[in-house]
Write a protein that holds these residues in place. Structure first.
Motif, PDB file in Angstrom:
ATOM      1  N   VAL A  81     -47.403 126.662  63.191  1.00  0.00           N
ATOM      2  CA  VAL A  81     -46.557 125.988  64.186  1.00  0.00           C
ATOM      3  C   VAL A  81     -46.334 126.903  65.395  1.00  0.00           C
ATOM      4  N   ARG A  82     -46.308 128.199  65.167  1.00  0.00           N
ATOM      5  CA  ARG A  82     -46.087 129.144  66.260  1.00  0.00           C
ATOM      6  C   ARG A  82     -47.204 129.077  67.307  1.00  0.00           C
ATOM      7  N   ASN A  83     -48.317 128.498  66.934  1.00  0.00           N
ATOM      8  CA  ASN A  83     -49.446 128.426  67.875  1.00  0.00           C
ATOM      9  C   ASN A  83     -49.271 127.326  68.908  1.00  0.00           C
ATOM     10  N   ASN A  84     -48.364 126.410  68.669  1.00  0.00           N
ATOM     11  CA  ASN A  84     -48.086 125.347  69.624  1.00  0.00           C
ATOM     12  C   ASN A  84     -46.588 125.055  69.559  1.00  0.00           C
ATOM     13  N   LEU A  85     -45.798 125.719  70.379  1.00  0.00           N
ATOM     14  CA  LEU A  85     -44.348 125.626  70.322  1.00  0.00           C
ATOM     15  C   LEU A  85     -43.798 124.380  70.981  1.00  0.00           C
ATOM     16  N   ASP A 124     -43.203 118.718  49.894  1.00  0.00           N
ATOM     17  CA  ASP A 124     -42.485 119.981  49.732  1.00  0.00           C
ATOM     18  C   ASP A 124     -43.480 121.134  49.832  1.00  0.00           C
ATOM     19  N   ILE A 125     -43.011 122.247  50.387  1.00  0.00           N
ATOM     20  CA  ILE A 125     -43.865 123.423  50.548  1.00  0.00           C
ATOM     21  C   ILE A 125     -43.207 124.611  49.856  1.00  0.00           C
ATOM     22  N   ASP A 126     -43.924 125.232  48.928  1.00  0.00           N
ATOM     23  CA  ASP A 126     -43.432 126.409  48.222  1.00  0.00           C
ATOM     24  C   ASP A 126     -43.995 127.655  48.892  1.00  0.00           C
ATOM     25  N   MET A 127     -43.083 128.488  49.441  1.00  0.00           N
ATOM     26  CA  MET A 127     -43.498 129.675  50.188  1.00  0.00           C
ATOM     27  C   MET A 127     -43.496 130.934  49.330  1.00  0.00           C
ATOM     28  N   SER A 128     -43.303 130.805  48.029  1.00  0.00           N
ATOM     29  CA  SER A 128     -43.166 131.993  47.177  1.00  0.00           C
ATOM     30  C   SER A 128     -44.424 132.848  47.173  1.00  0.00           C
ATOM     31  N   GLY A 129     -45.609 132.268  47.367  1.00  0.00           N
ATOM     32  CA  GLY A 129     -46.849 133.044  47.371  1.00  0.00           C
ATOM     33  C   GLY A 129     -47.292 133.485  48.755  1.00  0.00           C
ATOM     34  N   PHE A 130     -46.529 133.123  49.769  1.00  0.00           N
ATOM     35  CA  PHE A 130     -46.956 133.441  51.135  1.00  0.00           C
ATOM     36  C   PHE A 130     -46.605 134.868  51.531  1.00  0.00           C
ATOM     37  N   GLY A 131     -45.517 135.382  51.016  1.00  0.00           N
ATOM     38  CA  GLY A 131     -45.070 136.709  51.430  1.00  0.00           C
ATOM     39  C   GLY A 131     -44.040 136.627  52.533  1.00  0.00           C
ATOM     40  N   ASN A 132     -43.916 137.708  53.292  1.00  0.00           N
ATOM     41  CA  ASN A 132     -42.913 137.793  54.348  1.00  0.00           C
ATOM     42  C   ASN A 132     -43.302 136.918  55.536  1.00  0.00           C
ATOM     43  N   PHE A 133     -42.386 136.011  55.899  1.00  0.00           N
ATOM     44  CA  PHE A 133     -42.658 135.042  56.968  1.00  0.00           C
ATOM     45  C   PHE A 133     -42.041 135.535  58.277  1.00  0.00           C
ATOM     46  N   THR A 134     -42.800 135.442  59.348  1.00  0.00           N
ATOM     47  CA  THR A 134     -42.306 135.813  60.679  1.00  0.00           C
ATOM     48  C   THR A 134     -41.663 134.602  61.331  1.00  0.00           C
ATOM     49  N   PRO A 135     -40.451 134.730  61.913  1.00  0.00           N
ATOM     50  CA  PRO A 135     -39.788 133.577  62.538  1.00  0.00           C
ATOM     51  C   PRO A 135     -40.638 132.950  63.643  1.00  0.00           C
ATOM     52  N   ILE A 136     -40.499 131.641  63.770  1.00  0.00           N
ATOM     53  CA  ILE A 136     -41.227 130.887  64.801  1.00  0.00           C
ATOM     54  C   ILE A 136     -40.362 130.837  66.067  1.00  0.00           C
ATOM     55  N   ASN A 149     -39.143 133.152  69.838  1.00  0.00           N
ATOM     56  CA  ASN A 149     -38.289 134.285  70.205  1.00  0.00           C
ATOM     57  C   ASN A 149     -37.832 134.107  71.639  1.00  0.00           C
ATOM     58  N   THR A 150     -37.215 135.133  72.216  1.00  0.00           N
ATOM     59  CA  THR A 150     -36.628 134.966  73.557  1.00  0.00           C
ATOM     60  C   THR A 150     -37.678 134.698  74.626  1.00  0.00           C
ATOM     61  N   THR A 151     -38.884 135.133  74.423  1.00  0.00           N
ATOM     62  CA  THR A 151     -39.939 134.923  75.418  1.00  0.00           C
ATOM     63  C   THR A 151     -40.818 133.720  75.084  1.00  0.00           C
ATOM     64  N   SER A 152     -40.873 133.344  73.819  1.00  0.00           N
ATOM     65  CA  SER A 152     -41.679 132.192  73.409  1.00  0.00           C
ATOM     66  C   SER A 152     -40.822 131.314  72.500  1.00  0.00           C
ATOM     67  N   VAL A 205     -33.423 135.563  64.126  1.00  0.00           N
ATOM     68  CA  VAL A 205     -34.167 135.478  62.868  1.00  0.00           C
ATOM     69  C   VAL A 205     -33.801 134.192  62.143  1.00  0.00           C
ATOM     70  N   GLY A 206     -34.816 133.508  61.639  1.00  0.00           N
ATOM     71  CA  GLY A 206     -34.670 132.303  60.835  1.00  0.00           C
ATOM     72  C   GLY A 206     -36.043 131.680  60.700  1.00  0.00           C
ATOM     73  N   LEU A 207     -36.136 130.500  60.067  1.00  0.00           N
ATOM     74  CA  LEU A 207     -37.424 129.798  60.082  1.00  0.00           C
ATOM     75  C   LEU A 207     -37.880 129.649  61.528  1.00  0.00           C
ATOM     76  N   PHE A 208     -36.936 129.247  62.386  1.00  0.00           N
ATOM     77  CA  PHE A 208     -37.151 129.264  63.830  1.00  0.00           C
ATOM     78  C   PHE A 208     -36.242 130.352  64.399  1.00  0.00           C
ATOM     79  N   GLY A 209     -36.840 131.334  65.091  1.00  0.00           N
ATOM     80  CA  GLY A 209     -36.038 132.423  65.634  1.00  0.00           C
ATOM     81  C   GLY A 209     -35.194 131.990  66.812  1.00  0.00           C
ATOM     82  N   TYR A 210     -35.798 131.235  67.721  1.00  0.00           N
ATOM     83  CA  TYR A 210     -35.109 130.835  68.947  1.00  0.00           C
ATOM     84  C   TYR A 210     -35.617 129.459  69.346  1.00  0.00           C
ATOM     85  N   THR A 211     -34.695 128.518  69.575  1.00  0.00           N
ATOM     86  CA  THR A 211     -35.099 127.172  70.018  1.00  0.00           C
ATOM     87  C   THR A 211     -34.415 126.852  71.348  1.00  0.00           C
TER      88      THR A 211
END
Length: 406
Positions: A14-18, A27-39, A41-44, A69-75
């Protein structure tokens, strides 16, 4: 056309097209994905639409060293709706503006969404949104536990402007902070912008909030506590906290109850193994009497025998034999009888023979000194059986047969 999301990687993209319009299809299980970067920020910033369609993102982990910080960092000018995030673990390593769903919202709308899990940061930390710059949060709730240094709330960490609103929301998670802390809202200069919203004063550990109304757990699970809420189309309640209908009726976890049971037992009837049976220099003229008794202490003295018309029960039997020989006069009775007490002591026995056969308590060889008689005497075989509180004494009839010659 919406962009459909069904996997962790598609969610990450989703971060590729904001500016896109996204929908979850499962439903999506993120347990196998690892550390997720918020979608975003202040510039994007994320400026699109994200519709969860009543599906959930589970086991999301975010552990980063930056702000927003969150699923979405900045909206900004974004719409997020109908999405649930369950069992999230979001940490900013002592940075600011942290929420499980969104770190900061500006001119954005969040509706029909909820979060559970744990969120930790420095300032501006909330269970749903960390920093509420402007926009509307409506029909949302959070069960997440929230920890921070300041401006920490169960739903929102900090309100920034008069253009920030919260309507028909609630929170229940534990809130921990030492500065600007609240069960629902951590800090806020516009408490009038928070309407018909509540927090649980028992589970949150907080009796204060910068907006909203505190209720007990029992009140939080009562529909009438929620003023101006739509329980026909938006909300539902089923003996628990309210739920959003778009996610269906939740399955309640099993409740653990403690029941105190006092156990009582009826009285027991037991056999007492104690007997006193002293025998001193006693001549025995009959066989030993067999007994079964709970407790017997017997003293035998001169006792007259009376004939009863029926067999009787006795509660105790007394059967102590002393070293003595008593005089007993035996009379033939025309019928058998059961007596309540018996004697077994003999002294100068004298037998009178009647023309009828009869039962006697004690037998002794007939003294025929007064008669010229041939006396046949049958030994008296006696048996006594006694039970607790219901003793029955039986004895054997002594069929004596005498021939007397004048």
């Amino acid at each position: 056309m919406p962009i459909l999301i069904s996997t962790p990687q598609e969610l990450n993209n989703v971060r590729n097209n904001l500016l896109g319009y996204y929908e979850l299809v499962n439903d999506i299980d993120m347990s196998g994905f690892g550390n997720f970067t918020p979608i975003g920020n202040t510039t994007s910033k994320f400026k699109g639409i994200f519709n969860g369609k009543g599906f959930k993102i589970k086991n999301l982990t975010i552990n980063v060293s930056n702000t927003y910080v969150g699923l979405f960092g900045y909206t900004e000018n974004a719409t997020i709706q109908n999405v649930g995030i369950e069992n999230a673990n979001v940490t900013s390593n002592n940075y600011n503006y942290v929420g499980i769903l969104v770190g900061n919202i500006t001119n954005s709308t969040i509706s029909n969404s909820y979060t559970t899990g744990q969120v930790d940061g420095q300032y501006g930390i909330g269970g749903l949104v960390g920093w509420h710059s402007s926009g509307l949060i409506k029909n949302c709730f959070s069960h997440a536990n929230v920890t921070g240094a300041g401006r920490v709330g169960g739903l929102v960490g900090n309100f920034v402007s008069a253009d920030s609103y919260v309507n028909n929301c609630y929170s229940t998670g534990y809130v921990d902070s030492n500065l600007y802390v609240g069960g629902l809202i951590g800090s806020n200069n516009f408490p009038e912008n928070i309407t018909d919203s509540y927090w649980d004063i028992n589970t949150s550990g907080q009796t204060i909030s910068a907006g909203g109304t505190g209720l007990t757990t029992s009140e939080m699970k009562t529909q009438s506590s929620y003023v101006n809420w739509d329980f026909l189309n938006v909300w539902g309640i089923n003996n628990d906290y309210p739920y959003l209908q778009v996610f269906g009726v939740p399955t309640l976890p099993p409740k653990i109850e403690t029941i105190t049971v006092n156990s009582y037992s009826n009285n027991f009837f037991g056999n007492v193994g104690k007997s006193i049976k002293s025998t001193k220099q006693t001549d025995s003229y009959i066989h030993a009497i067999q007994t079964y008794t709970d407790r017997h202490i017997a003293t035998i003295k001169n006792i007259d025998t009376y004939i009863l018309p029926i067999h009787s029960n006795v509660s105790q039997s007394h059967r102590t034999v002393r070293s003595s020989t008593e005089t007993v006069t035996s009379f033939m009775n025309p019928i058998s009888a059961t007596v309540e007490r018996q004697t077994k002591t003999f002294k100068q026995l004298l037998s009178f023979v009647e023309p009828l056969q009869g039962d006697i308590n004690v037998l002794y060889p007939l003294d025929n000194r007064m008669y010229r008689a041939v006396v046949n005497v049958i030994e008296n075989d006696s048996r006594v059986y006694t039970m607790d509180n219901m003793s029955t004494t039986n004895y054997i009839v002594n069929p004596s047969f005498s021939e007397v010659i004048e």
